[in-house]
Design a protein around this motif. Structure first.
Motif, short mmCIF file in Angstrom:
data_model
loop_
_atom_site.label_atom_id
_atom_site.label_comp_id
_atom_site.label_asym_id
_atom_site.label_seq_id
_atom_site.Cartn_x
_atom_site.Cartn_y
_atom_site.Cartn_z
N ALA A 127 73.86 -42.71 33.12
CA ALA A 127 73.76 -41.99 31.85
C ALA A 127 73.48 -40.51 32.06
O ALA A 127 73.99 -39.65 31.33
N ASN A 128 72.65 -40.19 33.08
CA ASN A 128 72.31 -38.78 33.33
C ASN A 128 71.93 -38.61 34.81
O ASN A 128 70.76 -38.56 35.17
N PRO A 129 72.96 -38.49 35.67
CA PRO A 129 72.67 -38.39 37.11
C PRO A 129 72.00 -37.08 37.51
O PRO A 129 71.50 -36.97 38.63
N ILE A 172 86.32 -35.17 43.02
CA ILE A 172 87.40 -34.78 42.12
C ILE A 172 86.90 -34.70 40.67
O ILE A 172 87.26 -33.79 39.92
N ARG A 173 86.06 -35.64 40.28
CA ARG A 173 85.50 -35.60 38.92
C ARG A 173 84.72 -34.31 38.69
O ARG A 173 84.81 -33.69 37.62
N SER A 183 79.67 -28.94 31.91
CA SER A 183 78.49 -28.87 32.76
C SER A 183 77.43 -29.85 32.29
O SER A 183 77.05 -29.84 31.12
N GLN A 184 76.98 -30.69 33.21
CA GLN A 184 75.89 -31.63 32.98
C GLN A 184 76.06 -32.40 31.66
O GLN A 184 75.12 -32.50 30.86
N TYR A 189 81.14 -38.42 34.12
CA TYR A 189 81.69 -38.98 35.35
C TYR A 189 82.13 -40.43 35.15
O TYR A 189 83.18 -40.85 35.64
N THR A 190 81.31 -41.22 34.46
CA THR A 190 81.64 -42.63 34.30
C THR A 190 82.75 -42.85 33.29
O THR A 190 83.47 -43.85 33.37
#
Length: 218
Positions: A127-129, A172-173, A183-184, A189-190
């Motif tokens: 959810a928030n890496p 790549i993502r 940004s963020q 990504y998922t």
């Protein structure tokens, strides 16, 4: 003004099954090799196709071969990239900074095992890496910094050229996000599906000390 074209190629299917692959070094499956052949077929000579498939390719070689081939050092990227470069007598560079994110204690474990032991932590991470790093792993901030540093070094060294970069889904993502000005963004990504051997092109227009990125994905 000059334009640098970067062809981003994700590696093919890997050995090890349904595991979390960060910096664990695993080889391609036979299917993964075929996926890479298909992705690279416009750039393949008949000789290179013959080595992978045992048959001659019906595809004509593309006139616009890359000027340079760069790769992550991990074998799922580097082996095919080096073979391609050698067959076409292209320069070949291993760039350690284009490795996948280091997932620490999670790296190489099956997703079944991970969700049995780390379900809450994994959900929070996806959810928030940027907020929660993997245990004993690399933070997303550190990952993005090293990718950005490698990207800029590559552009400076090969400005105005066509670069084939063989790398990983996470890399790549991040570069897609960079091209889109994202940004963020939690869940980015998922939510961005990137299959094995996917190709993405980014054009970088150099205007004095400024750079303008254009994403080509089709």
């Amino acid at each position: 003004m000059q334009t640098t074209k970067v062809i981003l190629l994700r590696h093919g299917e890997c050995e090890g099954g349904n595991i979390l692959r960060g910096q664990i070094d695993v080889a391609l499956t036979e299917q993964g090799k075929k996926q890479m052949q298909t992705a690279l077929s416009p750039l393949f000579s008949n000789e290179f196709s013959n080595e992978f498939s045992g048959t001659l390719s019906d595809e004509s070689p593309d006139d616009c071969l890359p000027d340079i081939v760069m790769s992550s050092p991990l074998i799922r990227c580097a082996k095919v990239a080096q073979q391609f470069a050698e067959k076409h007598q292209l320069g070949f560079v291993i760039e350690d900074r284009f490795k996948e994110l280091n997932f620490g204690d999670w790296d190489g474990k099956t997703f079944d095992t991970l969700y049995q032991c780390y379900a809450a932590e994994l959900d929070a991470y996806w959810a928030n890496p940027w907020k929660i790093p993997p245990p004993n792993g690399e933070s997303m901030q550190a990952f993005e910094y090293r990718i950005g540093d490698a990207w800029q070094s590559m552009l400076e060294a090969h400005q105005g050229q066509c670069v084939l970069l063989v790398t990983h889904g996470g890399v790549i993502r991040h570069l897609i996000a960079k091209a889109l000005g994202v940004s963020q963004a939690g869940g980015f990504y998922t939510s961005l599906k990137l299959p094995y051997a996917a190709k993405v092109e980014i054009d970088v227009l150099h205007d004095s000390d400024k750079q303008y990125m254009t994403l080509n994905w089709g």
